[in-house]
Design a protein around this motif. Structure first.
Motif, PDB file in Angstrom:
ATOM      1  N   LEU A  92       1.072  -1.673   0.100  1.00 48.48           N
ATOM      2  CA  LEU A  92       0.380   0.155  -0.301  1.00 48.48           C
ATOM      3  C   LEU A  92       1.067   1.297   0.039  1.00 48.48           C
ATOM      4  CD1 LEU A  92      -2.777   0.944   0.166  1.00 48.48           C
ATOM      5  CD2 LEU A  92      -2.729   0.815   2.453  1.00 48.48           C
ATOM      6  N   ALA A  93       2.028   1.463   0.778  1.00 48.54           N
ATOM      7  CA  ALA A  93       2.635   2.290   1.157  1.00 48.54           C
ATOM      8  C   ALA A  93       3.515   2.302  -0.598  1.00 48.54           C
ATOM      9  CB  ALA A  93       3.674   2.258   1.733  1.00 48.54           C
ATOM     10  N   LYS A  94       3.841   0.825  -0.928  1.00 49.17           N
ATOM     11  CA  LYS A  94       4.868   1.632  -2.731  1.00 49.17           C
ATOM     12  C   LYS A  94       3.591   1.962  -3.293  1.00 49.17           C
ATOM     13  CE  LYS A  94       6.441  -1.645  -5.819  1.00 49.17           C
ATOM     14  NZ  LYS A  94       6.654  -0.738  -6.802  1.00 49.17           N
ATOM     15  N   LEU A  95       2.588   1.016  -3.277  1.00 51.27           N
ATOM     16  CA  LEU A  95       1.937   2.367  -4.410  1.00 51.27           C
ATOM     17  C   LEU A  95       1.740   3.802  -4.451  1.00 51.27           C
ATOM     18  CD1 LEU A  95      -0.595   1.734  -6.289  1.00 51.27           C
ATOM     19  CD2 LEU A  95      -2.082   1.176  -4.575  1.00 51.27           C
ATOM     20  N   ASP A  96       1.542   4.247  -2.602  1.00 53.40           N
ATOM     21  CA  ASP A  96       1.066   5.472  -2.014  1.00 53.40           C
ATOM     22  C   ASP A  96       2.447   6.310  -3.143  1.00 53.40           C
ATOM     23  OD1 ASP A  96      -0.100   8.048  -1.351  1.00 53.40           O
ATOM     24  OD2 ASP A  96       1.202   7.704   0.497  1.00 53.40           O
ATOM     25  N   ALA A  97       4.191   5.629  -2.829  1.00 51.88           N
ATOM     26  CA  ALA A  97       5.877   6.507  -3.132  1.00 51.88           C
ATOM     27  C   ALA A  97       5.670   6.187  -4.510  1.00 51.88           C
ATOM     28  CB  ALA A  97       5.983   5.775  -2.830  1.00 51.88           C
ATOM     29  N   ASP A  98       4.889   5.134  -5.424  1.00 52.67           N
ATOM     30  CA  ASP A  98       4.690   5.046  -6.355  1.00 52.67           C
ATOM     31  C   ASP A  98       3.976   6.235  -7.276  1.00 52.67           C
ATOM     32  OD1 ASP A  98       6.296   3.277  -6.635  1.00 52.67           O
ATOM     33  OD2 ASP A  98       4.993   1.239  -7.449  1.00 52.67           O
ATOM     34  N   SER A  99       2.980   7.051  -7.148  1.00 55.08           N
ATOM     35  CA  SER A  99       2.093   7.483  -7.240  1.00 55.08           C
ATOM     36  C   SER A  99       2.411   9.069  -7.197  1.00 55.08           C
ATOM     37  CB  SER A  99       0.701   7.824  -6.098  1.00 55.08           C
ATOM     38  OG  SER A  99      -0.054   6.607  -6.535  1.00 55.08           O
ATOM     39  N   GLN A 100       3.241   8.957  -6.046  1.00 51.50           N
ATOM     40  CA  GLN A 100       4.026  10.392  -5.671  1.00 51.50           C
ATOM     41  C   GLN A 100       5.287  10.887  -6.537  1.00 51.50           C
ATOM     42  OE1 GLN A 100       3.244  12.576  -2.890  1.00 51.50           O
ATOM     43  NE2 GLN A 100       4.884  14.187  -3.610  1.00 51.50           N
ATOM     44  N   THR A 101       5.980   9.226  -7.018  1.00 44.78           N
ATOM     45  CA  THR A 101       7.031   9.351  -8.167  1.00 44.78           C
ATOM     46  C   THR A 101       6.581   9.584  -9.064  1.00 44.78           C
ATOM     47  OG1 THR A 101       8.375   7.898  -7.025  1.00 44.78           O
ATOM     48  CG2 THR A 101       9.027   8.504  -9.045  1.00 44.78           C
ATOM     49  N   LYS A 102       4.816   9.564  -9.740  1.00 51.64           N
ATOM     50  CA  LYS A 102       4.879   9.122 -10.988  1.00 51.64           C
ATOM     51  C   LYS A 102       4.467  11.152 -10.861  1.00 51.64           C
ATOM     52  CE  LYS A 102       2.625   6.552 -14.948  1.00 51.64           C
ATOM     53  NZ  LYS A 102       3.354   5.967 -15.514  1.00 51.64           N
ATOM     54  N   PHE A 103       3.190  11.329 -10.939  1.00 51.10           N
ATOM     55  CA  PHE A 103       2.785  12.662 -10.633  1.00 51.10           C
ATOM     56  C   PHE A 103       2.685  14.243 -10.359  1.00 51.10           C
ATOM     57  CE2 PHE A 103      -0.206   8.849 -11.585  1.00 51.10           C
ATOM     58  CZ  PHE A 103      -0.117   9.506 -13.004  1.00 51.10           C
ATOM     59  N   GLY A 104       3.518  13.237  -8.949  1.00 54.77           N
ATOM     60  CA  GLY A 104       3.904  14.287  -8.007  1.00 54.77           C
ATOM     61  C   GLY A 104       3.279  14.517  -6.972  1.00 54.77           C
ATOM     62  N   LYS A 105       2.281  13.719  -6.340  1.00 55.37           N
ATOM     63  CA  LYS A 105       1.104  13.951  -5.087  1.00 55.37           C
ATOM     64  C   LYS A 105       0.813  12.198  -5.152  1.00 55.37           C
ATOM     65  CE  LYS A 105      -2.323  15.149  -8.698  1.00 55.37           C
ATOM     66  NZ  LYS A 105      -3.473  16.464  -9.209  1.00 55.37           N
ATOM     67  N   GLY A 106       0.421  12.167  -3.716  1.00 52.27           N
ATOM     68  CA  GLY A 106       0.202  10.876  -3.580  1.00 52.27           C
ATOM     69  C   GLY A 106      -1.704   9.982  -4.247  1.00 52.27           C
ATOM     70  N   PHE A 107      -1.458   9.297  -4.092  1.00 56.73           N
ATOM     71  CA  PHE A 107      -2.728   8.252  -4.353  1.00 56.73           C
ATOM     72  C   PHE A 107      -4.219   9.266  -4.376  1.00 56.73           C
ATOM     73  CE2 PHE A 107      -5.660   5.031  -5.131  1.00 56.73           C
ATOM     74  CZ  PHE A 107      -5.409   4.728  -6.454  1.00 56.73           C
ATOM     75  N   ILE A 108      -4.404   9.707  -3.373  1.00 61.81           N
ATOM     76  CA  ILE A 108      -5.371  10.391  -2.650  1.00 61.81           C
ATOM     77  C   ILE A 108      -5.959  11.680  -3.321  1.00 61.81           C
ATOM     78  CG2 ILE A 108      -6.204  11.508  -0.359  1.00 61.81           C
ATOM     79  CD1 ILE A 108      -5.714   8.635   1.342  1.00 61.81           C
ATOM     80  N   ALA A 109      -5.097  12.323  -3.759  1.00 64.45           N
ATOM     81  CA  ALA A 109      -4.972  13.540  -4.466  1.00 64.45           C
ATOM     82  C   ALA A 109      -4.801  13.004  -6.153  1.00 64.45           C
ATOM     83  CB  ALA A 109      -3.739  14.296  -4.433  1.00 64.45           C
ATOM     84  N   LEU A 110      -4.558  11.943  -6.796  1.00 59.25           N
ATOM     85  CA  LEU A 110      -4.286  11.873  -7.919  1.00 59.25           C
ATOM     86  C   LEU A 110      -6.244  12.035  -8.538  1.00 59.25           C
ATOM     87  CD1 LEU A 110      -2.262   8.980  -8.753  1.00 59.25           C
ATOM     88  CD2 LEU A 110      -1.892  11.120  -8.232  1.00 59.25           C
ATOM     89  N   ASP A 111      -6.699  12.230  -9.710  1.00 67.01           N
ATOM     90  CA  ASP A 111      -8.163  12.513 -10.394  1.00 67.01           C
ATOM     91  C   ASP A 111      -8.056  10.835 -10.530  1.00 67.01           C
ATOM     92  OD1 ASP A 111      -7.318  11.536 -12.971  1.00 67.01           O
ATOM     93  OD2 ASP A 111      -6.497  13.977 -13.070  1.00 67.01           O
TER      94      ASP A 111
END
Length: 176
Positions: A92-111
């Motif tokens: 779960l933490a990896k998914l959030d970190a990958d979101s941060q790396t790819k889009f510059g924000k955590g998973f929750i903040a993504l569209d």
């Protein structure tokens, strides 16, 4: 349909049998008597968002509306060993970190499109996490009141009682 039948149907829909810890969780049993991972409110919110991508709100309420994240937290705490919990929450933490790396924000903040992309990416990059997350989400959803009554056909009383009816030739009698 009772809860056990619903779980069996969900297991068949998922193409197999449910894992023993998950089945114990559905039945409300506690099989992990050791230590557990302390889940933060942020992790629970992240679980709700990921679950809602797996089962989104359509013409029926989605996983978030059904409170699937609470089911996942309870089943992980009560039925999975600490090592399995650590692996799951690391995924779960990896998914959030990958979101941060790819889009510059955590998973929750993504569209929604970005969340879908990240979950799709986790199906290949972190398959064990995704499969466990999907299993917990689907089971939690279809055993919830919302999933059982809104997404599935629900008949609280399965037919009227007719005490004396003739049986057709070669028809078996009803079980009690």
């Amino acid at each position: 349909m009772n809860r056990r039948e619903a779980v069996q149907r969900v297991a068949l829909m998922m193409g197999g049998v449910l894992a023993a810890p998950l089945m114990a969780g559905v039945m409300g049993q506690v099989t992990n008597t050791g230590t557990s991972v302390a889940v933060t409110a942020e992790q629970e919110a992240l679980l709700a968002e990921v679950a809602d991508i797996i089962i989104p709100t359509t013409d029926t309420p989605g996983a978030k509306a059904a409170g699937v994240e609470k089911f996942i937290v309870r089943v992980m705490r009560d039925c999975y060993k600490k090592e399995d919990q650590d692996k799951f929450y690391a995924g779960l933490a990896k998914l959030d970190a990958d979101s941060q790396t790819k889009f510059g924000k955590g998973f929750i903040a993504l569209d929604t499109a970005q969340k879908n992309e990240m979950v799709k990416l986790s199906t290949t990059e972190d398959k064990p996490f995704f499969l466990r997350m999907k299993e917990l989400t689907v089971t939690g959803y279809f055993t919830s009141e919302i999933g059982a009554t809104k997404a599935l056909a629900y008949l609280p009383i399965p037919g009227k009682f007719e005490g004396c009816i003739p049986l057709k030739p070669k028809q078996k009698a009803w079980a009690l």
